[in-house]
Design a protein around this motif. Structure first.
Motif, PDB file in Angstrom:
ATOM      1  N   PHE A   1       0.670  -1.275  -0.024  1.00 45.95           N
ATOM      2  CA  PHE A   1       0.255  -0.195  -0.213  1.00 45.95           C
ATOM      3  C   PHE A   1       0.664   1.508  -0.225  1.00 45.95           C
ATOM      4  CE2 PHE A   1      -2.848  -3.455   2.575  1.00 45.95           C
ATOM      5  CZ  PHE A   1      -3.824  -3.052   0.848  1.00 45.95           C
ATOM      6  N   LEU A   2       0.362   1.975  -0.537  1.00 48.45           N
ATOM      7  CA  LEU A   2       1.210   3.684  -0.621  1.00 48.45           C
ATOM      8  C   LEU A   2       0.401   4.399  -0.617  1.00 48.45           C
ATOM      9  CD1 LEU A   2       2.838   3.624  -4.393  1.00 48.45           C
ATOM     10  CD2 LEU A   2       3.622   2.848  -2.682  1.00 48.45           C
ATOM     11  N   ASP A   3       0.488   4.731   1.037  1.00 49.07           N
ATOM     12  CA  ASP A   3      -0.863   5.802   1.699  1.00 49.07           C
ATOM     13  C   ASP A   3       0.251   7.061   1.330  1.00 49.07           C
ATOM     14  OD1 ASP A   3      -2.938   7.140   3.006  1.00 49.07           O
ATOM     15  OD2 ASP A   3      -1.294   6.152   5.386  1.00 49.07           O
ATOM     16  N   LEU A   4      -1.206   7.491   0.908  1.00 50.99           N
ATOM     17  CA  LEU A   4      -0.919   9.120   0.157  1.00 50.99           C
ATOM     18  C   LEU A   4      -1.845  10.375   0.290  1.00 50.99           C
ATOM     19  CD1 LEU A   4      -0.561   8.647  -3.879  1.00 50.99           C
ATOM     20  CD2 LEU A   4       1.047   8.257  -2.152  1.00 50.99           C
ATOM     21  N   ALA A   5      -1.012  11.647   0.065  1.00 50.54           N
ATOM     22  CA  ALA A   5      -1.876  12.517   1.090  1.00 50.54           C
ATOM     23  C   ALA A   5      -3.219  12.861   0.193  1.00 50.54           C
ATOM     24  CB  ALA A   5      -1.059  13.960   1.548  1.00 50.54           C
ATOM     25  N   GLY A   6      -3.700  13.389   1.402  1.00 48.59           N
ATOM     26  CA  GLY A   6      -5.114  13.691   1.277  1.00 48.59           C
ATOM     27  C   GLY A   6      -5.506  15.173   0.621  1.00 48.59           C
ATOM     28  N   HIS A   7      -4.550  15.319   1.417  1.00 48.50           N
ATOM     29  CA  HIS A   7      -4.956  17.534   1.850  1.00 48.50           C
ATOM     30  C   HIS A   7      -4.663  18.135   0.803  1.00 48.50           C
ATOM     31  CE1 HIS A   7      -4.598  21.994   3.667  1.00 48.50           C
ATOM     32  NE2 HIS A   7      -5.708  20.596   4.315  1.00 48.50           N
ATOM     33  N   GLU A   8      -4.905  19.314   0.261  1.00 40.48           N
ATOM     34  CA  GLU A   8      -4.456  19.866  -1.315  1.00 40.48           C
ATOM     35  C   GLU A   8      -2.789  20.753  -1.491  1.00 40.48           C
ATOM     36  OE1 GLU A   8      -6.374  23.334  -4.037  1.00 40.48           O
ATOM     37  OE2 GLU A   8      -7.021  23.178  -1.793  1.00 40.48           O
ATOM     38  N   LYS A   9      -2.585  20.583   0.036  1.00 40.90           N
ATOM     39  CA  LYS A   9      -1.409  21.546  -0.104  1.00 40.90           C
ATOM     40  C   LYS A   9       0.001  20.395   0.092  1.00 40.90           C
ATOM     41  CE  LYS A   9      -0.926  21.674   4.658  1.00 40.90           C
ATOM     42  NZ  LYS A   9      -0.578  22.470   6.170  1.00 40.90           N
ATOM     43  N   TYR A  10      -0.898  19.377  -0.148  1.00 42.40           N
ATOM     44  CA  TYR A  10       0.661  18.047  -0.628  1.00 42.40           C
ATOM     45  C   TYR A  10       0.270  17.584  -1.745  1.00 42.40           C
ATOM     46  CZ  TYR A  10       0.987  18.183   4.607  1.00 42.40           C
ATOM     47  OH  TYR A  10       1.288  18.932   6.443  1.00 42.40           O
ATOM     48  N   LEU A  11      -0.900  17.887  -2.488  1.00 39.66           N
ATOM     49  CA  LEU A  11      -0.650  17.414  -3.786  1.00 39.66           C
ATOM     50  C   LEU A  11       0.152  16.953  -4.598  1.00 39.66           C
ATOM     51  CD1 LEU A  11      -2.876  16.854  -6.050  1.00 39.66           C
ATOM     52  CD2 LEU A  11      -2.670  19.067  -7.191  1.00 39.66           C
ATOM     53  N   LYS A  12       1.737  17.714  -4.400  1.00 40.34           N
ATOM     54  CA  LYS A  12       2.709  17.783  -5.472  1.00 40.34           C
ATOM     55  C   LYS A  12       3.155  16.192  -4.639  1.00 40.34           C
ATOM     56  CE  LYS A  12       6.412  19.793  -4.038  1.00 40.34           C
ATOM     57  NZ  LYS A  12       7.628  20.770  -4.132  1.00 40.34           N
ATOM     58  N   THR A  13       2.817  15.998  -3.690  1.00 45.94           N
ATOM     59  CA  THR A  13       3.348  14.904  -2.637  1.00 45.94           C
ATOM     60  C   THR A  13       2.826  13.378  -3.410  1.00 45.94           C
ATOM     61  OG1 THR A  13       4.346  15.703  -0.630  1.00 45.94           O
ATOM     62  CG2 THR A  13       4.479  13.165  -0.632  1.00 45.94           C
ATOM     63  N   THR A  14       1.299  13.578  -3.549  1.00 47.46           N
ATOM     64  CA  THR A  14       0.074  12.608  -4.368  1.00 47.46           C
ATOM     65  C   THR A  14       0.990  12.315  -5.491  1.00 47.46           C
ATOM     66  OG1 THR A  14      -1.264  13.073  -2.207  1.00 47.46           O
ATOM     67  CG2 THR A  14      -1.497  12.295  -4.101  1.00 47.46           C
ATOM     68  N   VAL A  15       0.660  13.404  -6.101  1.00 43.36           N
ATOM     69  CA  VAL A  15       1.002  13.111  -7.914  1.00 43.36           C
ATOM     70  C   VAL A  15       2.304  12.529  -7.674  1.00 43.36           C
ATOM     71  CG1 VAL A  15       1.456  14.332  -9.525  1.00 43.36           C
ATOM     72  CG2 VAL A  15       0.019  15.348  -8.073  1.00 43.36           C
ATOM     73  N   PHE A  16       3.759  12.578  -7.090  1.00 41.40           N
ATOM     74  CA  PHE A  16       4.649  11.528  -7.355  1.00 41.40           C
ATOM     75  C   PHE A  16       4.417  10.539  -6.745  1.00 41.40           C
ATOM     76  CE2 PHE A  16       8.767  10.690  -5.696  1.00 41.40           C
ATOM     77  CZ  PHE A  16       9.810  10.690  -6.037  1.00 41.40           C
ATOM     78  N   GLY A  17       3.454   9.929  -6.015  1.00 40.47           N
ATOM     79  CA  GLY A  17       3.588   9.042  -5.374  1.00 40.47           C
ATOM     80  C   GLY A  17       2.756   8.195  -6.112  1.00 40.47           C
ATOM     81  N   MET A  18       1.775   8.838  -7.065  1.00 40.09           N
ATOM     82  CA  MET A  18       0.988   7.704  -8.451  1.00 40.09           C
ATOM     83  C   MET A  18       1.608   7.532  -9.406  1.00 40.09           C
ATOM     84  SD  MET A  18      -2.736   9.124  -7.277  1.00 40.09           S
ATOM     85  CE  MET A  18      -3.458   8.194  -8.681  1.00 40.09           C
ATOM     86  N   ALA A  19       2.499   9.018  -9.863  1.00 40.17           N
ATOM     87  CA  ALA A  19       3.869   8.674 -10.635  1.00 40.17           C
ATOM     88  C   ALA A  19       5.292   7.926 -10.328  1.00 40.17           C
ATOM     89  CB  ALA A  19       3.857  10.453 -11.391  1.00 40.17           C
ATOM     90  N   GLY A  20       5.456   8.362 -10.192  1.00 40.28           N
ATOM     91  CA  GLY A  20       6.926   7.621  -9.314  1.00 40.28           C
ATOM     92  C   GLY A  20       6.876   6.145  -9.044  1.00 40.28           C
TER      93      GLY A  20
END
Length: 744
Positions: free
Chosen positions: A313-332
């Motif tokens: 499981f890749l537990d990604l951030a849900g807050h808007e200010k962490y969107l860059k981290t979430t996109v990196f987790g889904m792409a990388g």
């Protein structure tokens, strides 16, 4: 716990009284589901009957005995044993170690007319065959369509297993449950879509078995990566804590504490980084691997030792200010699937829509989990499911939502899921345990995503007959650019997504093996650095899920200890490439590449010199647009919905890209998706930059001003030098030529 047929039933609850009517109301008809999915599900593991049904006609050892006779009248017959062992071994090899075995139809399509006694004999026969050295697997009976309807439902044992049944016996809980049941009955009376009935007749009976190889080491364990996304406070980390620890939540987030990586995450309750957690399934029973004490957690090495399949499981951030981290987790992070979490009392709102759009843009299959059903009124839950159904069936998503009700629906959704059109919807509660077992069983039977990730090679296949060992690209859609051709080492690529520094050890990098095979001691190229160059290094040791491994194969996520590399020499987005004595040429990296893009949204127009953040695998860097070429050649500007070939240039430093890789570019509310077509050479890059800047090779106004001042300074210096030479050559009586000022 076992039923009368002798197979294991999972230990969680899918019974959901307050949402049973709602789930049936928005589920699709089974016949309509099959007719729609079969048209678009060419890459699904269940789309081809030859890979799922046990058809003896395609075997060279087929004889006059039917499959039913071989299974029900086995009696340790040598011929039947060899036939069944060859059949299972071939299917397991084709499906990379895991196969859904369907028993019920003969080779000519006629029904086997199985009885209860026949099912028991088939189960006993398969149990004997899978223990043969040639197969070395375990078998688990998943669904028997001829069993009573109650046997297809998941038993309500999760709360009792962990001594939390008292939470359901309080007066407040009973009163709330009675109100929810009353409202659910009202919804049930209003619905006009009948629930598909479970077949009650014995004729046409079908039995589904899960057969999975027992791994000899951590290198052979099957792995499915799932990215967990959703709006803030949707219960993502809490649900992962319940799944992996086997302990229900107290309603205040107790189950999620062990998953947080930073102190501020524990204090705020919000994930700000990419969290990692694993769920293992036992290699002898298929049950989840957990500690016998619910207050203790099993270590990762113990999970790997006892498991034949892992869910990462890749537990990604849900807050808007962490969107860059979430996109990196889904792409990388290269996830195989995306689990979209939706709070029942909030609906599909906030960043949940953003994350759904990212998954659709990257082409990753999505399934939805509705949480907090224990605290949500039935009418609000009904509205949430209506909203989800509307969004998933819209022209932008084009999904086929199916509500999970029993074992049949779980199996049907899992087998058809890889085709991308199906979107299962689960309803769970992390406090009462309702619906958790359906999700757990779905993850257990979830197939490897063969359509959207590179094939995973195994040690048995690494003897020289694989595509990687022959120097060929594993994925035909991704042609490696810049690597030397030929040889398994030249084809190896490892994308770095995380970097660690272990005291008294050194630099550790983690990521996913994109292609090829990697072993300890292999020499590799590390780069590109900020100048576009690659360093020579070697791999000391390899760990997979914190366990030492002897090799890493395509599609596996591993950690590597690099030789004589410091932390300052490594950054996210770098790659490791194969290096050998025959192919010692340094790989090529570039700042400029061409991609075919589609603009999803932009308020005005996109033209040359436009800048945006580009996410391409583990690469994350700002890039500018050098040129735009539309198909009709109408204009060099892009608007919402336009498609064109665009040349990008990274702002800071070169990157290593491969053809066919998906990319996402965003800037504010602007979003677009695309695919890398080719990487430009140095000459092509110079030509593209020169054309975009009209020969100045500069973009911003400040640089242009400095450039113009430099041109004037150079001209003045040349004039002064010419005047000095003229003065020297002239006679002594000639007037001195005054020097020109250096600045105009």
């Amino acid at each position: 716990m076992t039923d009368k047929l002798g197979y294991r039933i999972s230990s969680m609850d899918i019974t959901n009284d307050n949402a049973a009517g709602t789930a049936a109301k928005y589920s699709i008809d089974t016949s309509l589901f099959d007719s729609l999915v079969d048209k678009v599900n060419e890459c699904s593991p269940c789309s081809d009957p030859a890979t799922n049904s046990a058809d003896p006609a395609d075997s060279p050892t087929a004889s006059t005995r039917t499959l039913k006779q071989r299974l029900t009248k086995f009696d340790d017959n040598a011929e039947d044993a060899k036939f069944l062992a060859d059949l299972l071994d071939r299917r397991l090899t084709e499906d990379r170690g895991e196969v859904m075995f369907e028993i019920g139809l003969e080779a000519d399509g006629s029904s086997m007319d199985l009885t209860d006694d026949d099912v028991a004999k088939v189960t006993a026969t398969l149990t004997k065959v899978v223990q043969m050295p040639q197969v070395a697997s375990f078998v688990q009976l998943l669904v028997d369509t001829g069993a009573p309807a109650a046997a297809l439902q998941f038993e309500k044992t999760f709360a009792r297993e962990f001594s939390l049944a008292q939470t359901e016996s309080t007066p407040a809980a009973k009163s709330k449950r009675a109100g929810q049941a009353k409202a659910a009955n009202a919804i049930e009376q209003e619905k006009d879509m009948p629930t598909p009935a479970v077949p009650s007749s014995v004729k046409g009976r079908t039995v589904y078995y899960l057969i999975r190889r027992k791994p000899d080491g951590v290198e052979q364990i099957l792995e499915v990566r799932v990215a967990v996304v959703g709006n803030v406070d949707a219960g993502k980390s809490t649900m992962l804590g319940v799944l992996t620890q086997g302990r229900l939540d107290d309603g205040r987030g107790k189950a999620r504490v062990a998953l947080f990586r930073h102190q501020h995450e524990i204090e705020s309750g919000r994930t700000s980084s990419v969290g990692l957690e694993i769920l293992g399934f036992d290699k002898t029973t298929g049950a989840p691997v957990r500690h016998t004490d619910p207050n203790r957690k099993v270590s990762w090495d113990a999970v790997c030792e006892r498991s034949s399949k892992l869910i990462s499981f890749l537990d990604l951030a849900g807050h808007e200010k962490y969107l860059k981290t979430t996109v990196f987790g889904m792409a990388g992070g290269a996830p195989d699937y995306v689990m979209l979490m939706v709070a029942a009392n909030a609906g599909l709102s906030g960043m949940a829509k953003e994350h759904l759009g990212l998954a659709l843009a990257l082409g990753i299959p999505v399934f939805v989990v509705i949480t907090k059903i224990d605290m949500c009124p039935p009418n609000v839950l009904d509205g949430t499911i209506k909203q989800l159904t509307k969004v998933l069936r819209s022209s932008g998503c084009r999904k086929l939502p199916i509500a999970i009700r029993d074992r049949n629906s779980v199996l049907m959704a899992a087998s058809r899921f890889v085709g991308q059109r199906v979107c299962p919807i689960f309803q769970i509660s992390n406090v009462t345990g309702e619906g958790i077992d359906s999700l757990q069983t779905f993850l257990n039977v979830l197939p490897l995503n063969r359509c959207f990730s590179a094939p995973v090679s195994t040690p048995a296949q690494d003897s020289g007959d694989t595509a990687a060992s022959k120097g060929k690209a594993v994925d035909k859609g991704k042609k490696v650019v810049g690597t030397a051709a030929g040889g398994a080492q030249a084809n190896m690529q490892f994308d770095i997504s995380e970097i660690f520094v272990v005291p008294f050890v050194g630099t550790i990098v983690s990521g996913v093996v994109a292609s090829g095979t990697l072993k300890p001691g292999d020499p590799v190229w590390l780069g590109p650095d900020y100048n576009g160059h690659f360093l020579q290094t070697a791999v000391r040791t390899i760990q997979r899920k914190r366990v030492d491994a002897q090799a890493a194969y395509t599609g596996q996520s591993v950690s590597l200890w690099l030789k004589k590399i410091t932390r300052s020499q490594v950054r996210k987005g770098m790659v490791l490439l194969g290096r050998s004595e025959q192919h010692s040429e340094e790989p090529f990296s570039s700042k400029t590449f061409e991609a075919e893009v589609v603009v999803l949204y932009h308020s005005t127009t996109i033209s040359s010199k436009y800048q945006a953040m580009v996410h391409c695998g583990s690469v994350r860097q700002t890039a500018r647009v050098l040129s735009i070429e539309q198909a009709d050649g109408s204009s060099e500007t892009l608007r919402t919905g336009d498609r064109a070939r665009v040349v990008f240039q990274f702002i800071r430093h070169p990157e290593y890209l491969t053809e066919g890789t998906r990319l996402i570019f965003r800037e504010g509310r602007t979003k677009g998706v695309g695919k890398v077509l080719r990487v430009l050479s140095k000459a092509e890059e110079f030509e593209a930059v020169s054309k975009a800047t009209k020969g100045t090779m500069l973009f911003d106004h400040r640089s242009l001003k400095v450039f113009n001042e430099g041109v004037r300074h150079k001209a003045a210096s040349a004039a002064n030098a010419a005047a000095a030479r003229a003065t020297t050559d002239s006679s002594a009586g000639t007037k001195k030529v005054p020097k020109l000022p250096l600045k105009s």
